[in-house]
Design a protein around this motif. Sequence first.
Motif, PDB file in Angstrom:
ATOM      1  N   LYS A   1       0.809  -1.227   0.000  1.00 36.66           N
ATOM      2  CA  LYS A   1       0.000   0.000   0.000  1.00 36.66           C
ATOM      3  C   LYS A   1       0.836   1.269   0.000  1.00 36.66           C
ATOM      4  O   LYS A   1       0.392   2.299  -0.485  1.00 36.66           O
ATOM      5  N   ASP A   2       2.046   1.214   0.561  1.00 38.98           N
ATOM      6  CA  ASP A   2       2.894   2.414   0.561  1.00 38.98           C
ATOM      7  C   ASP A   2       3.807   2.475  -0.659  1.00 38.98           C
ATOM      8  O   ASP A   2       4.498   3.465  -0.851  1.00 38.98           O
ATOM      9  N   GLY A   3       3.809   1.438  -1.464  1.00 43.19           N
ATOM     10  CA  GLY A   3       4.666   1.401  -2.639  1.00 43.19           C
ATOM     11  C   GLY A   3       3.860   1.550  -3.911  1.00 43.19           C
ATOM     12  O   GLY A   3       3.424   2.638  -4.287  1.00 43.19           O
ATOM     13  N   PHE A   4       3.631   0.416  -4.570  1.00 42.51           N
ATOM     14  CA  PHE A   4       3.007   0.433  -5.893  1.00 42.51           C
ATOM     15  C   PHE A   4       1.551   0.885  -5.858  1.00 42.51           C
ATOM     16  O   PHE A   4       1.078   1.540  -6.782  1.00 42.51           O
ATOM     17  N   ARG A   5       0.831   0.564  -4.801  1.00 42.05           N
ATOM     18  CA  ARG A   5      -0.576   0.983  -4.737  1.00 42.05           C
ATOM     19  C   ARG A   5      -0.695   2.502  -4.718  1.00 42.05           C
ATOM     20  O   ARG A   5      -1.539   3.089  -5.386  1.00 42.05           O
ATOM     21  N   LYS A   6       0.184   3.147  -3.970  1.00 41.24           N
ATOM     22  CA  LYS A   6       0.184   4.609  -3.901  1.00 41.24           C
ATOM     23  C   LYS A   6       0.493   5.209  -5.278  1.00 41.24           C
ATOM     24  O   LYS A   6      -0.130   6.187  -5.695  1.00 41.24           O
ATOM     25  N   VAL A   7       1.433   4.592  -5.999  1.00 37.23           N
ATOM     26  CA  VAL A   7       1.778   5.043  -7.353  1.00 37.23           C
ATOM     27  C   VAL A   7       0.561   4.909  -8.270  1.00 37.23           C
ATOM     28  O   VAL A   7       0.242   5.833  -9.038  1.00 37.23           O
ATOM     29  N   LEU A   8      -0.115   3.773  -8.198  1.00 39.77           N
ATOM     30  CA  LEU A   8      -1.290   3.557  -9.054  1.00 39.77           C
ATOM     31  C   LEU A   8      -2.371   4.603  -8.797  1.00 39.77           C
ATOM     32  O   LEU A   8      -2.958   5.145  -9.742  1.00 39.77           O
ATOM     33  N   ILE A   9      -2.638   4.889  -7.541  1.00 39.71           N
ATOM     34  CA  ILE A   9      -3.695   5.854  -7.208  1.00 39.71           C
ATOM     35  C   ILE A   9      -3.318   7.248  -7.694  1.00 39.71           C
ATOM     36  O   ILE A   9      -4.123   7.937  -8.339  1.00 39.71           O
ATOM     37  N   GLU A  10      -2.086   7.674  -7.409  1.00 40.93           N
ATOM     38  CA  GLU A  10      -1.662   9.021  -7.798  1.00 40.93           C
ATOM     39  C   GLU A  10      -1.601   9.189  -9.312  1.00 40.93           C
ATOM     40  O   GLU A  10      -2.103  10.177  -9.854  1.00 40.93           O
ATOM     41  N   GLN A  11      -0.985   8.239  -9.995  1.00 41.70           N
ATOM     42  CA  GLN A  11      -0.830   8.357 -11.445  1.00 41.70           C
ATOM     43  C   GLN A  11      -2.175   8.237 -12.158  1.00 41.70           C
ATOM     44  O   GLN A  11      -2.395   8.889 -13.176  1.00 41.70           O
ATOM     45  N   SER A  12      -3.063   7.425 -11.635  1.00 42.61           N
ATOM     46  CA  SER A  12      -4.392   7.291 -12.237  1.00 42.61           C
ATOM     47  C   SER A  12      -5.145   8.615 -12.174  1.00 42.61           C
ATOM     48  O   SER A  12      -5.798   9.021 -13.140  1.00 42.61           O
ATOM     49  N   LYS A  13      -5.039   9.295 -11.036  1.00 43.35           N
ATOM     50  CA  LYS A  13      -5.697  10.605 -10.904  1.00 43.35           C
ATOM     51  C   LYS A  13      -5.103  11.612 -11.877  1.00 43.35           C
ATOM     52  O   LYS A  13      -5.827  12.361 -12.535  1.00 43.35           O
ATOM     53  N   LYS A  14      -3.765  11.647 -11.977  1.00 37.19           N
ATOM     54  CA  LYS A  14      -3.107  12.594 -12.880  1.00 37.19           C
ATOM     55  C   LYS A  14      -3.496  12.349 -14.328  1.00 37.19           C
ATOM     56  O   LYS A  14      -3.797  13.289 -15.074  1.00 37.19           O
ATOM     57  N   ILE A  15      -3.487  11.090 -14.736  1.00 37.67           N
ATOM     58  CA  ILE A  15      -3.817  10.752 -16.128  1.00 37.67           C
ATOM     59  C   ILE A  15      -5.281  11.047 -16.422  1.00 37.67           C
ATOM     60  O   ILE A  15      -5.622  11.547 -17.488  1.00 37.67           O
TER      61      ILE A  15
END
Length: 179
Positions: free
Chosen positions: A108-122
């Motif tokens: 949750k502090d690694g790849f999941r956080k990246v997925l959530i942030e990048q999904s919002k940006k895109i």
Amino acid sequence: MAELDTSGGGKKKGGKVRSKKQSTRVDLTAMVDLAFLLVTFFMLTTTLSKAKAMDLAMPDKEDDQKVEEPIAASRTLTVLLGNDNKLEWFIGVPTEPLSAPAVDGYGKDGFRKVLIEQSKKIKQSTGKDMFVIIKPSDKSVYKNMIDVIDELNITNNKSYAIVDITPVEIDLLKREKIY
């Protein structure tokens, strides 16, 4: 059922009178029957643990002839699976990434956080959902692949593909010392 042996006591020629010995014998047939009935009952009424399986939709071989629309590099997140439970990700293509390649772990502090942030940006910049390309290397383990797919399911990202890794992307992993 229990039985008592009441056979004769011991009047023998010699004259001593002995008391009658009573022996007991327990018939275990009913208990064995009951044990087998209970074993059979519990075997038939219990459920065995169900296999945990993940749905993975693969294209049909007949669908290879269909022409599909290309996906813009601005909305693709490429994930390179390395060794030591590490992954490298970037937005775009490996020769000209739109974001600098970054190394992360799983969870949750690694790849999941990246997925959530990048999904919002895109979603904000393109108006469309993010597409994730998963590229496992020879040094990655199967558990890491499942962890990535689990994180995609947790973040409700349904658009992803599993693709072979290219030599350029292997060089990226070697540069970060995770190959």
